[in-house]
Scaffold this active site. Structure first.
Site, PDB file in Angstrom:
ATOM      1  N   GLY A  57    -121.004 -32.081 -19.465  1.00 42.57           N
ATOM      2  CA  GLY A  57    -120.277 -32.300 -18.219  1.00 42.57           C
ATOM      3  C   GLY A  57    -120.559 -33.640 -17.590  1.00 42.57           C
ATOM      4  O   GLY A  57    -120.275 -33.857 -16.412  1.00 42.57           O
ATOM      5  N   CYS A  86     -88.172 -33.004 -18.143  1.00 43.35           N
ATOM      6  CA  CYS A  86     -87.318 -32.442 -17.098  1.00 43.35           C
ATOM      7  C   CYS A  86     -88.142 -31.539 -16.177  1.00 43.35           C
ATOM      8  O   CYS A  86     -87.901 -30.340 -16.055  1.00 43.35           O
ATOM      9  CB  CYS A  86     -86.161 -31.675 -17.729  1.00 43.35           C
ATOM     10  SG  CYS A  86     -84.835 -31.308 -16.557  1.00 43.35           S
TER      11      CYS A  86
END
Length: 411
Positions: free
Chosen positions: A218, A328
């Site tokens: 992380g 789209c």
């Protein structure tokens, strides 16, 4: 890689295209190993999910890395890349017992984060060594979608369930050889990480025959100029001291393991896309590129920042642009960014595109996934071809509706 080399890659392999710098990957790997050079036994397991291209995996194999996998498919990719089973750890979440059994038969290290699955696996295979993933209930990371150590996370076995966990281990007589945690991505405060590590050490004390302790990863990288990143050198000094002290108290030299993904490959990746159109509205200038969240979803999914540079006009006058895609849907890569003047046909470079970018790509809007190129030894190597229409149709099966209709009439 220079801007001219990136332009040449876009011209040779087409747009859009992912480009990875092998030298940066190697330097990040070496940076992490150097930070923990005072640990006697260190194991870096590259997180395959960040970028799973076979050539990237082979590069890590050549560095002496192991790999962290989360699916049986990633396990098989690792084996195909030349990793030995003992170099692979399998850390899935929410998979069936059958998938864990399948991975176990291949000889990889199993890591379990579910009490029910742990009990089932331990009952059937008590002699097979298992690592246990705990949830330390420490909130770390950036976006909530990538913070996985908090109390409501689906990942890991809660530290409050340790008594139940111990009963399962005692009843099944199963062999626990590792303890693991992962608090989340984009960790800024190493004190939080070190606090979680103390919880992991306390848990590890309850198991007498451990071989390794896995601290997850992380580590945050810089996404923009002046950005804060995890100080792995400072973490290396402080965690090494704690780990070595623990090993002395434990009476055995254990392996310290990490499973970085983003830290190793994020900054090595650049995504190149060509500008299809520049569209002026009443208040916004849109730069519309030949890509969308079908190729790079992180800005829309996580709100992540990727610096965007016009490598076709690096000295042009800066203007404000909103960079959007051709999907789209609303697929905005960046709002009101200061970018050197953009014209149709220019190539834009999206930085930090090495981790969780291509690996999250899709065929939405029936668009092709892009090519991938590895810059290695001062040369561009194609490591994944651009998809074609045949790839879109590959697994689809057509129904002959006329034949079905005739068959129904004949009945």
């Amino acid at each position: 890689m220079t801007k001219d080399k990136l332009i040449a890659i876009a011209n040779e392999f087409g747009s859009p295209v992912y480009v990875y710098d092998a030298e940066k990957i190697v330097s990040q790997y070496q940076r992490l190993t150097n930070a923990f050079k005072s640990v006697k036994h260190l194991k870096i397991n590259y997180a395959v999910k960040a970028l799973s291209n076979l050539s990237i995996l082979k590069l890590f194999n050549s560095l002496g890395s192991g790999i962290d996998t989360v699916s049986i498919q990633e396990v098989n990719l690792g084996l195909a890349a030349g990793f030995k089973p003992e170099q692979i750890i399998f850390t899935p979440n929410g998979v069936s017992l059958a998938e864990i059994e399948e991975a176990s038969k291949l000889g990889v290290q199993i890591n379990i984060d579910n009490l029910s699955i742990l009990e089932q696996f331990g009952t059937k295979y008590p002699s097979i060594p298992v690592c246990i993933r705990i949830n330390p209930h420490v909130m770390a990371g950036g976006n909530s979608n990538i913070s996985v150590g908090h109390i409501d996370s689906k990942f890991g076995i809660s530290i409050h369930q340790i008594p139940h966990l111990m009963r399962i281990v005692e009843n099944t007589k199963m062999r626990i050889n590792g303890i693991h945690m992962h608090t989340g991505s984009d960790i800024l405060d190493i004190d939080v990480f070190l606090y979680a590590s103390e919880i992991l050490f306390d848990t590890a004390k309850q198991f007498k025959n451990l071989e390794f302790i896995d601290f997850g990863s992380g580590f945050k990288v810089a996404y923009r100029e002046g950005d804060i990143e995890t100080n792995v050198e400072e973490l290396g000094k402080r965690l090494t001291r704690k780990f070595n002290d623990f090993c002395k108290a434990y009476g055995k030299e254990l392996t310290l393991a990490f499973e970085p993904g983003k830290f190793l490959v994020s900054e090595a990746g650049i995504f190149l896309a060509e500008v299809n159109a520049v569209k002026q509205t009443t208040s916004t200038v849109f730069a519309q590129v030949d890509s969308g969240f079908n190729h790079l979803i992180r800005p829309m999914f996580y709100g992540s920042h990727h610096d965007i540079i016009n490598i076709s006009n690096p000295k042009g006058r800066e203007r404000f642009y909103t960079v959007v895609g051709y999907i789209c849907e609303t697929d905005t890569f960046g709002n009101n960014r200061r970018i050197n003047e953009i014209n149709e046909g220019d190539i834009l470079a999206f930085k930090n595109a090495g981790a969780y970018c291509f690996s999250m790509a899709s065929n939405y809007n029936s668009r092709y996934r892009p090519a991938e190129v590895l810059w290695y030894n001062d040369k561009a190597h194609l490591i994944r071809k651009r998809e074609t229409f045949d790839d879109i149709l590959k697994n689809q099966i057509e129904i002959n509706f006329q034949k079905q209709k005739e068959a129904a009439i004949s009945k």
